[in-house]
Enzyme design. Sequence first.
Site, short mmCIF file in Angstrom:
data_model
loop_
_atom_site.label_atom_id
_atom_site.label_comp_id
_atom_site.label_asym_id
_atom_site.label_seq_id
_atom_site.Cartn_x
_atom_site.Cartn_y
_atom_site.Cartn_z
N SER A 221 53.15 10.92 42.19
CA SER A 221 54.25 11.05 42.41
C SER A 221 55.90 10.09 42.10
O SER A 221 56.42 10.48 43.26
CB SER A 221 53.66 10.48 44.36
OG SER A 221 53.04 11.90 44.67
N LYS B 270 58.49 12.78 41.49
CA LYS B 270 58.97 12.83 42.36
C LYS B 270 60.52 12.32 42.68
O LYS B 270 61.72 12.87 42.84
CB LYS B 270 58.50 12.76 43.68
CG LYS B 270 57.17 13.32 44.25
CD LYS B 270 56.64 13.41 45.08
CE LYS B 270 54.99 14.04 45.00
NZ LYS B 270 54.01 13.76 45.60
N TYR C 240 54.61 6.75 51.07
CA TYR C 240 54.34 7.46 52.53
C TYR C 240 54.27 6.76 53.19
O TYR C 240 55.69 5.96 53.82
CB TYR C 240 53.03 8.06 51.95
CG TYR C 240 52.63 8.74 50.86
CD1 TYR C 240 53.64 9.42 50.42
CD2 TYR C 240 52.32 8.13 49.59
CE1 TYR C 240 53.74 9.80 48.76
CE2 TYR C 240 51.74 8.50 48.35
CZ TYR C 240 52.77 8.91 48.13
OH TYR C 240 53.05 9.98 46.41
N VAL D 72 49.13 8.66 42.92
CA VAL D 72 47.96 8.29 43.53
C VAL D 72 47.06 7.88 42.40
O VAL D 72 46.50 7.20 42.59
CB VAL D 72 47.11 9.75 43.89
CG1 VAL D 72 47.98 9.19 45.70
CG2 VAL D 72 46.91 11.15 43.51
#
Length: 315
Positions: A70, A73, A249, A267
Amino acid sequence: MHEPRTQQDLRAIIDDIYLELTPRLGEGKVADYIPQLARVDARHFGMAIVTTDGAVYRVGDAEVPFSIQSISKVFTLTLALGKHGENIWHRVGREPSGSAFNSIVQLEHEGGKPRNPFINAGAITISDLILAGHTPKELIGEIVRFVRYLADDENIVIDHEVARSETATGYRNFALANFMRSFGRLDHPVEHVLGVYFHHCALAMTCIQLAKAGLFLAAGGANPLTGHSVVSRQRARRINALMLTCGHYDGSGDFAYRVGLPGKSGVGGGILAVAPGKASVAVWSPGLNEYGNSLLGSLALEMLAGRTGWSVFGP
């Protein structure tokens, strides 16, 4: 501790952090829901700091490539802002989610509009946005070229085994994408959008490459090592703001409290952190905490921020 005054100070700090964390290597839980990531040795630990004046500090496995997941991103968001500008915010929000990165609950409440570009649904929407006018293969190539440009390193590649592994097991992401498509929130076929998404998440980079790729966010939108201008100063600030509020998150508030720097986790166990005006930092330790963020990576960054005085909230 005061701001590091010399290169020796920063060298000593990163060495001390590694020494202190060595007895704890292997703590946390690797991401076992992606088969290729489940095979990674949890005892890996690497850290790299690249300062805005060009100094590079590394320790541990800083030159071992890992799946950035991620963290990619941040780079696709940067591309989307370059292609579409502020119009992207009609499609994705800018608020912390407070939910797990792959939650479908908020999407239902909020009409299929993802809360921010860093949760899975938001990043899938970003992939859909930048797919306009491209085939998936063309866009994947453009993303790789962009990240190579940011890091000034032609050796960065996609780990196709990880991409295949994610495609074969990414049922939740297929559900999120189909759910958004049902609300009319995606313009392209789900298989095309997810093809792009799974491949950019499968980028493999070392801590040194990742720290260099993020340096433009520490230096007002340009890479001081290459002179490449990437984004405006205002846009760099805004990407940093989203990293601070949404980059971890439902653990984002805790990371801001403990570390005080914009950061984006993956992750695969990596974290990219930005000390504006100072440095870009990448850390990798595959064992994750309960939020899906690197356990020892988060701790290493907390130690670094404490010992350098680096924080967006004050000295």
